[in-house]
Write a protein that holds these residues in place. Structure first.
Motif, PDB file in Angstrom:
ATOM      1  N   TYR A  24       0.509  -0.923   0.490  1.00 21.27           N
ATOM      2  CA  TYR A  24       0.185  -0.047  -0.204  1.00 21.27           C
ATOM      3  C   TYR A  24       0.944   1.342   0.069  1.00 21.27           C
ATOM      4  CZ  TYR A  24      -3.592  -3.097   1.233  1.00 21.27           C
ATOM      5  OH  TYR A  24      -4.862  -4.097   0.525  1.00 21.27           O
ATOM      6  N   SER A  25       1.946   1.197  -0.233  1.00 22.92           N
ATOM      7  CA  SER A  25       3.165   1.962  -0.504  1.00 22.92           C
ATOM      8  C   SER A  25       2.704   3.507  -1.560  1.00 22.92           C
ATOM      9  CB  SER A  25       4.293   2.223  -0.114  1.00 22.92           C
ATOM     10  OG  SER A  25       4.736   3.260  -0.160  1.00 22.92           O
ATOM     11  N   ARG A  26       3.377   4.371  -1.558  1.00 19.65           N
ATOM     12  CA  ARG A  26       2.705   5.279  -2.423  1.00 19.65           C
ATOM     13  C   ARG A  26       4.099   5.556  -3.409  1.00 19.65           C
ATOM     14  NH1 ARG A  26      -1.350  10.666  -1.043  1.00 19.65           N
ATOM     15  NH2 ARG A  26      -3.652   8.792  -0.216  1.00 19.65           N
ATOM     16  N   LYS A  27       4.964   4.580  -2.637  1.00 20.53           N
ATOM     17  CA  LYS A  27       6.513   5.152  -3.123  1.00 20.53           C
ATOM     18  C   LYS A  27       6.726   4.331  -4.865  1.00 20.53           C
ATOM     19  CE  LYS A  27       9.283   7.416  -0.440  1.00 20.53           C
ATOM     20  NZ  LYS A  27      10.968   7.736  -0.606  1.00 20.53           N
ATOM     21  N   GLU A  28       7.459   4.513  -5.612  1.00 26.14           N
ATOM     22  CA  GLU A  28       6.959   3.690  -6.365  1.00 26.14           C
ATOM     23  C   GLU A  28       8.414   2.713  -5.744  1.00 26.14           C
ATOM     24  OE1 GLU A  28       8.547   5.643 -10.027  1.00 26.14           O
ATOM     25  OE2 GLU A  28       6.255   7.170 -10.112  1.00 26.14           O
ATOM     26  N   ILE A  29       8.883   1.373  -6.781  1.00 28.88           N
ATOM     27  CA  ILE A  29       9.899   0.659  -6.637  1.00 28.88           C
ATOM     28  C   ILE A  29      10.821   1.302  -7.271  1.00 28.88           C
ATOM     29  CG2 ILE A  29       9.219  -0.900  -8.759  1.00 28.88           C
ATOM     30  CD1 ILE A  29       9.674  -3.692  -7.163  1.00 28.88           C
ATOM     31  N   GLN A  30      12.140   0.654  -6.797  1.00 34.37           N
ATOM     32  CA  GLN A  30      13.361   1.070  -7.392  1.00 34.37           C
ATOM     33  C   GLN A  30      13.460   0.663  -9.057  1.00 34.37           C
ATOM     34  OE1 GLN A  30      16.305   0.803  -4.317  1.00 34.37           O
ATOM     35  NE2 GLN A  30      15.712   2.833  -3.786  1.00 34.37           N
ATOM     36  N   ASN A  31      14.086   1.087 -10.123  1.00 39.56           N
ATOM     37  CA  ASN A  31      14.440   0.103 -10.355  1.00 39.56           C
ATOM     38  C   ASN A  31      15.582  -0.374 -10.881  1.00 39.56           C
ATOM     39  OD1 ASN A  31      12.901   2.801 -12.407  1.00 39.56           O
ATOM     40  ND2 ASN A  31      13.748   2.774 -13.852  1.00 39.56           N
ATOM     41  N   GLY A  32      16.002  -1.315 -11.729  1.00 38.62           N
ATOM     42  CA  GLY A  32      16.990  -2.016 -11.455  1.00 38.62           C
ATOM     43  C   GLY A  32      16.108  -3.619 -11.828  1.00 38.62           C
ATOM     44  N   LEU A  33      17.726  -4.582 -11.784  1.00 39.05           N
ATOM     45  CA  LEU A  33      16.962  -6.370 -11.671  1.00 39.05           C
ATOM     46  C   LEU A  33      17.694  -6.629 -10.490  1.00 39.05           C
ATOM     47  CD1 LEU A  33      18.462  -7.000 -15.211  1.00 39.05           C
ATOM     48  CD2 LEU A  33      15.822  -6.745 -14.409  1.00 39.05           C
ATOM     49  N   PHE A  34      17.339  -7.461  -9.472  1.00 32.33           N
ATOM     50  CA  PHE A  34      17.160  -8.214  -8.876  1.00 32.33           C
ATOM     51  C   PHE A  34      18.454  -9.046  -8.474  1.00 32.33           C
ATOM     52  CE2 PHE A  34      12.982  -6.510  -7.647  1.00 32.33           C
ATOM     53  CZ  PHE A  34      13.329  -6.070  -6.260  1.00 32.33           C
ATOM     54  N   THR A  35      19.535  -8.739  -7.988  1.00 31.27           N
ATOM     55  CA  THR A  35      20.663 -10.074  -8.189  1.00 31.27           C
ATOM     56  C   THR A  35      20.654 -11.362  -7.079  1.00 31.27           C
ATOM     57  OG1 THR A  35      21.705  -7.693  -9.873  1.00 31.27           O
ATOM     58  CG2 THR A  35      22.513 -10.326  -8.762  1.00 31.27           C
TER      59      THR A  35
END
Length: 618
Positions: free
Chosen positions: A223-234
């Motif tokens: 429910y956070s209004r913040k966007e997920i960060q760009n990038g690939l999960f390593t």
């Protein structure tokens, strides 16, 4: 005089108008650039909700050029490696590069007929190599699209090394292809004015994951209004079992014309073997990269120079360039790496290691590898540095090789200086004069009670200090009566609990800190024999003051408990947390609200997030 004033006034007005026009134009240009950057950020989020349709939907079938890895229509270079060990042989990798170079010399490759190769160096099973030349200088953006509504398009701008990222010669490793699916790769070429000059689309059916990795892992949105960060999960995790079929010759007793005879026959044998890899997943949980490993190894990957460095086997570290070619492989003879490594910025890496042998003490040594000469040496032996603690552990356990320290994280803190995290001792050691006969402990960050029975080392423990607040009310000087009351108390209240069983320490400097200070962040697992227990693990960030010999808790955030392994990274107010115990990882905001959570199907050790800019992407 009046005429001159009128001329000055008109001139001033014109200048103001011109200045206003320039400022307006600059403002509009700035807004346009911000809009373009924002569009690029959204484009590279890898989320379905940010995409309007699929790139492949707007391409006619007649304009798609099919690529074939095998069969009679094969038009893609392939290189066979018999094992993962062969992949990380620099000579075999150099031979593959020489083969590609010879092919490039014999023909002219343009946008009309690019040179394609499937994973020619073996180091990324979700990738393709492409080479071509263009008449004018340009840059290349590509999109990987799959005709499946569950999978978002994957779009990135490739880095070519030219000034302004424009060039006439183009050679790339294209990653992000989905295993087991027909992938459509659209290459878009732009000139220096960002104008599209050409668009080309290719199709290729990719092999399934060789380590049986999930093509898409389950995820849930918070429910956070913040966007997920760009990038690939390593992701650094445990291996997966796969079936391996082989044929062997066996002897069989048969009866021929009434007589018993021995016959040699072929027998097909199927057995389960474990395969390992560093896996890259996007923000939708789609597998976008598979870097094979020769066994359970490695906890981090680092960019060094223009290449990446990671553990490819328990006794090998490898250096790989952006095309996937193995540049060097460093063998640690007599030792196996057992955790992290750290780069010192001067051509050396330090690796947490265990000596090979049944009687060796686990995770108690640090090996130094010189990247240029490939020379390896023992930089530090904690069994000797903490001899009294080691001997006590031997006596207590009755073993000559007790698992008494468990180094699990390492950071370089200066020339011949290291920070080492010990999970078993819930302590972080600052050691100087490594690579010498007389290394020394500068200080220890831990709960002082851990060292209460060792007076010499207890003196090395830094004192806790409270963070100063700008609006804090000064504490009045206590009276003599009050002092006497305080003196009668057995112990003062703890300012904050220390870390226990911590993992994945990270040292960072900042211009906002005074000289001799630095930030030290970690996952405080809050576990082990010294902890007070509790149902939470924490993100901890200390300010360490080497001059005052103190450490202060500057930041703290609670997470679901993971007793061992795992890590947590804070960036731009967003926390990436790997919960090893529950086999999941997530991003959440500063208020603790979940942005997105991913469930993993096997054991997981650590997760980092990289945008891979200046390596694969621009």
């Amino acid at each position: 005089m009046k005429k001159k004033l009128i001329i000055v006034l008109i001139t001033s007005l014109l200048m103001f108008a011109a200045m206003g026009g320039l400022l307006w134009k600059a403002s509009q240009t700035s807004k346009m650039l911000e809009k373009e950057e924002r569009e690029k950020v959204l484009e590279e989020k890898d989320l379905l909700e940010n995409q309007t349709g699929k790139a492949i939907d707007s391409v006619k079938n007649v304009d798609i050029v099919p690529l074939y890895i095998s069969g009679k229509n094969k038009n893609v270079i392939t290189v066979k490696y018999n094992s993962v060990k062969d992949i990380y042989d620099p000579e075999k990798s150099a031979a593959a590069e020489e083969n590609i170079t010879n092919i490039k010399k014999k023909s002219s490759f343009s946008t009309a007929n690019p040179l394609w190769a499937y994973n020619p160096y073996g180091t990324n099973r979700s990738s393709m190599y492409v080479y071509f030349k263009t008449e004018g200088k340009c840059y290349c953006k590509y999109t990987v699209s799959v005709k499946d509504s569950k999978f978002p398009d994957f779009t990135r701008t490739l880095i070519n090394g030219g000034a302004g990222n424009i060039s006439k010669e183009h050679e790339y490793q294209i990653i992000g292809l989905v295993p087991g699916k027909t992938n459509y790769i659209t290459l878009k070429l732009y000139n220096k004015n960002d104008e599209l000059s050409q668009s080309l689309t290719y199709s290729i059916t990719m092999p399934k994951s060789s380590c049986n990795a999930k093509t898409m892992i389950k995820s849930s949105t918070g429910y956070s209004r913040k966007e997920i960060q760009n990038g690939l999960f390593t992701i650094f995790g445990e291996g997966r079992s796969v079936k391996k079929t082989s044929t062997k010759i066996v002897t069989k007793k048969v009866v021929v014309k009434g007589k018993k005879r021995i016959k040699r026959v072929k027998k097909t044998v199927t057995k389960k073997v474990k395969k390992y890899a560093i896996l890259l997943y996007d923000n939708s949980g789609v597998l976008r990269g598979e870097i094979p490993l020769d066994g359970y190894c490695g906890r981090n990957v680092e960019n060094i120079y223009d290449n990446i460095v990671y553990a490819c086997a328990n006794n090998k570290i490898t250096e790989v360039n952006s095309l996937g070619q193995v540049v060097k492989t460093f063998r640690i003879n007599g030792y196996k790496q057992s955790g992290e490594f750290a780069y010192d910025g001067f051509g050396n890496i330090y690796v947490i290691a265990t000596e090979v042998g049944r009687k060796s003490v686990p995770n108690s040594k640090v090996i130094k590898i010189e990247l240029e000469s490939k020379k390896t040496s023992v930089a530090l032996d904690m069994n000797g540095l903490l001899k009294s603690v080691y001997k006590s552990a031997v006596k207590k356990s009755g073993k000559s090789n007790p698992d008494w320290i468990c180094l699990n994280s390492i950071q370089v803190a200066g020339t011949n200086k290291l920070l080492l995290s010990s999970q078993k001792l819930s302590s972080i050691f600052k050691v100087s004069s490594v690579n010498s006969l007389l290394p020394k402990i500068d200080y220890i960050i831990s709960d002082s009670k851990i060292w209460k029975n060792n007076k010499k080392l207890k003196r090395k423990v830094l004192k806790k200090a409270a963070m100063e607040s700008a609006d804090a009310t000064p504490t009045p000087e206590p009276t003599e009566t009050f002092k006497s009351i305080l003196d009668t108390k057995k112990s003062k209240p703890d300012i904050f609990p220390s870390q226990y069983g911590q993992n994945a320490i990270k040292r960072t400097s900042s211009s906002s800190l005074a000289e001799g200070q630095y930030y030290l962040s970690m996952l405080n697992n809050n576990s082990g024999s010294y902890s007070k227990g509790g149902g939470k693990s924490y993100y901890y960030s200390y300010i360490v003051d080497e001059n005052a010999r103190t450490y202060m808790l500057s930041s703290k955030k609670a997470f679901n408990k993971t007793s061992k392994n795992g890590n947590v990274v804070k960036k731009d107010g967003i926390y990436l947390y790997c919960d090893s115990g529950k086999r999941c990882f997530s991003e959440s905001d500063d208020d603790g609200k979940l942005i997105k959570k991913f469930n993993y199907d096997t054991g997981i050790y650590r997760v980092y997030k990289k945008d891979w800019k200046n390596f694969w992407f621009y």
